[in-house]
Design an enzyme around this catalytic site. Structure first.
Site, mmCIF file in Angstrom:
data_model
loop_
_atom_site.group_PDB
_atom_site.id
_atom_site.type_symbol
_atom_site.label_atom_id
_atom_site.label_comp_id
_atom_site.label_asym_id
_atom_site.label_seq_id
_atom_site.Cartn_x
_atom_site.Cartn_y
_atom_site.Cartn_z
ATOM 1 N N HIS A 181 0.856 -1.193 0.000
ATOM 2 C CA HIS A 181 0.000 0.000 0.000
ATOM 3 C C HIS A 181 0.888 1.237 0.000
ATOM 4 O O HIS A 181 1.841 1.308 0.776
ATOM 5 C CB HIS A 181 -0.896 -0.008 1.242
ATOM 6 C CG HIS A 181 -1.644 1.271 1.450
ATOM 7 N ND1 HIS A 181 -2.342 1.899 0.440
ATOM 8 C CD2 HIS A 181 -1.804 2.061 2.546
ATOM 9 C CE1 HIS A 181 -2.904 3.006 0.915
ATOM 10 N NE2 HIS A 181 -2.589 3.131 2.183
ATOM 11 N N HIS A 187 0.904 5.810 -0.882
ATOM 12 C CA HIS A 187 0.174 7.026 -1.231
ATOM 13 C C HIS A 187 0.916 7.717 -2.380
ATOM 14 O O HIS A 187 1.062 8.932 -2.380
ATOM 15 C CB HIS A 187 0.068 7.955 -0.018
ATOM 16 C CG HIS A 187 -0.893 7.509 1.031
ATOM 17 N ND1 HIS A 187 -1.742 8.372 1.693
ATOM 18 C CD2 HIS A 187 -1.167 6.278 1.533
ATOM 19 C CE1 HIS A 187 -2.469 7.704 2.567
ATOM 20 N NE2 HIS A 187 -2.141 6.429 2.497
ATOM 21 N N ASP A 228 1.191 -4.201 -20.388
ATOM 22 C CA ASP A 228 2.248 -5.103 -19.924
ATOM 23 C C ASP A 228 2.020 -5.532 -18.481
ATOM 24 O O ASP A 228 2.600 -6.525 -18.033
ATOM 25 C CB ASP A 228 3.615 -4.419 -20.040
ATOM 26 C CG ASP A 228 4.128 -4.364 -21.476
ATOM 27 O OD1 ASP A 228 3.693 -5.183 -22.304
ATOM 28 O OD2 ASP A 228 4.985 -3.497 -21.768
ATOM 29 N N HIS A 259 -8.612 7.408 -1.172
ATOM 30 C CA HIS A 259 -7.492 6.989 -0.349
ATOM 31 C C HIS A 259 -6.221 6.842 -1.195
ATOM 32 O O HIS A 259 -5.436 7.773 -1.271
ATOM 33 C CB HIS A 259 -7.888 5.696 0.380
ATOM 34 C CG HIS A 259 -6.946 5.279 1.452
ATOM 35 N ND1 HIS A 259 -7.331 4.599 2.572
ATOM 36 C CD2 HIS A 259 -5.608 5.438 1.581
ATOM 37 C CE1 HIS A 259 -6.283 4.366 3.352
ATOM 38 N NE2 HIS A 259 -5.229 4.870 2.768
#
Lengths: 233, 233, 233, 233
Positions: C95, C97, C120, C169
């Site tokens: 994860h 940002h 790709d 988010h």
């Protein structure tokens, strides 16, 4: 054998991350030995940092392996070979997915000739190929990519425009040696970035006046050039 | 002879890649010795990393070679000389193709004075020259580029606006020494980047209020300045 | 115990700042040991430069601490666990940002499939989740974030699209090992940057032709792949 | 005396170029000793690379020099002092001309709260001050800049929004110590960059839902925080 050729191809490949043109393993550079009909090209999917000159893969101008290489050549090898066959003055080919030039390719837009930085490298816009037909994509795809470039240059001179955008794909560049092919690829990215910003300021920008374009192109290229310290080796 | 002059010109040239203003061999910086009428300038088409102070080329204020230099001066030398002749307080000139400033030049748009960062360096917008006529381009092109800058400053003070955009080309900057000319070139790029983003957020942005502009310009410049540690050497 | 697992999770976390995907302490990577049902994940709010392999925190597939860790796991741990439970072939989750991908997430827009660089890595657009309901946000928020991802993939194959945008988010990515999950996160940012520029040039860009997309995806993935040097270990 | 205070102020100033927030000599950071009513602040116009802890200048909360400093304090010192007097929980103030945040300030636009990255730092939009009146600009300009910030926070909590945009100028940020004030300045630039890209994709973006904003803000701040390894020293 072919050590100098492999070293030149390796050095051209090394220039691509140095110029900031490469992400991950994308991209590849090759150099041809015209006398012997042999091309040295980057192996497929190998990290640039790990490449050694001896890793360069040799193929002939039909794209067939030369010698007993242990590595597979770049999957784009047929495109390189196609360009070498069609453009006799080209000695090196470079392919990248550099960001701004790829954005123009994805938009299927030529990079317009908006200022002298552009005219120092390209005599006119940087063209974009026609899209491939489904049969070409399902067939010998990488060879057809080369054919699309060659078709786009039917009435253009590859010495005056050392690069092209392949529609929906990205830039290919070339030159008389590995270093200059890599420099052309860098110039394409620089010109694409400047054109993006110029078009943001003035969406209806027209191309620069042809008198100014010709002056700048001829300042650096051809018999009347007066930029630099004289002809390069 | 002229060793200090060459060293100052070399140091100004070195600042350009350090400031991130340079791609490839684009750009050049020069410094003039007013008493002796001699200019030290970058040689044409040489990589910045390879430059040594002794490589700087000497020319007089007619643009003629001084001494027995083995290198050719920058092809933009006549522009530099033209500015030294017209702007008596300028001691150093810098030319770059920095990306955002060049985008404004390609769009033939002045960089508007949108905030205090701008007013810390320029008293008002950064102007753009009129396009050259075909006869000027085909004639003494680089000298005419200088003339276009001088014409644009007919009613402007080059001490209050240490730079200009040459239409379809890129920025020229200047200052009382090599370091400050390079700093002006850097400020032009910074202001161009900020103006690009501001105009994206608010395409109809008006210039900043003149009271605020005057306050910031005079905070750093002229007899009432109170920024910094006092006059620089 | 779990030393190899912790080391792989630590190495994946280290790749995130190396790829330029991380600002401050944002982001996290985890790797699961499927046989033993244990996940190694970054501790919450620790600077990447200070991380050691032994700092990785162990949790089981209910999100409960395993062993006597002295550090608190990432606050996003329930999202990671939820993905491991729903996507049996996924062995690592990342994860970030990262800026351009987060911009698409904030705009609640999928990243359209505009060219071969995209194809790709992803077979089609990079999807965006539905917004969470207030009750989901006020409840087990991080677990519900995982549920929103799983719901978005009800008719999609996570092996063909190794990442998603969580609305308002940012990006989550995954893969068969830590290095490839981090590579997917990097590809998401690269594709987002290229899409941003493409959409600026041509706001009404259509997705690339499906024939070309399929060709490129299958060039690198599945039984007919011919990119690279053969299957990775 | 005041050695620890000077060192903390110096370290906060050093973070600004490390975070990429500084060009040339722009920007400054200060830290206050509340018990003794003394502020340590960057000297005016000195290059960051040359700064030493002992170069920090001491002033009291009337902005008057403390001790026998040989350097002049930042010209923005009255703004810092004004904020320390109005915001009792603030222990450090940072001012930069970082590019994206300055673009919002130049456009006189608040940075809207578009996603969780923003809500991790600011509870709601990052406000922009009202423009100063000509009499305020011609008067005690830097003090009036502080007053404009304080006026903007008449109904806002500076602990929940650790920064502001000064119209036509740039960002000011603050925090309970030098490191966190610098981190707030970095967050402002990051959020401005993401907002610029989000607004490019979706010019009519609405703020994020308040439930999600509150959840993320309270995940990191206040008594119910569960991000990180517990309260920082």
């Amino acid at each position: 054998m072919f050590e100098a050729l492999k070293r030149e191809a390796w050095a051209a490949n090394q220039l691509l991350p140095q110029y900031g043109l490469i992400s991950l393993t994308f991209g590849n550079a090759s150099v041809v030995d015209r006398d012997r009909g042999v091309v040295a090209i980057k192996p497929s999917g190998v990290a640039y940092a790990d490449l050694q000159p001896e890793d360069m893969v040799l193929v002939d101008l039909d794209g067939r392996a030369v010698g007993h290489g242990s590595l597979r050549p770049s999957s784009d090898t047929p495109t390189h070979v196609c360009l070498y066959r069609a453009f006799p003055l080209v000695r090196a080919v470079v392919h990248t997915h550099s960001r701004a030039a790829t954005a123009f390719a994805q938009a299927e837009m030529a990079i317009p000739c908006l200022g002298t930085t552009h005219a120092d490298y390209f005599r006119g816009e940087i063209p974009v190929t026609e899209p491939l037909l489904p049969a070409q994509i399902d067939g010998d795809y990488e060879w057809e990519t080369g054919n699309a470039i060659v078709a786009r240059f039917a009435s253009l001179d590859p010495s005056e425009r050392p690069g092209v955008l392949v529609a929906r794909h990205g830039p290919f560049a070339w030159g008389p040696d590995g270093a200059r092919a890599a420099e052309s690829a860098f110039a394409m990215e620089l010109l694409a970035e400047m054109a993006l910003a110029t078009l943001r300021l003035r969406p209806d920008s027209s191309p620069m006046p042809s008198t100014l374009m010709e002056r700048h192109f001829s300042r650096k290229h051809g018999g009347t050039a007066y930029y630099g310290q004289g002809p390069r080796a």
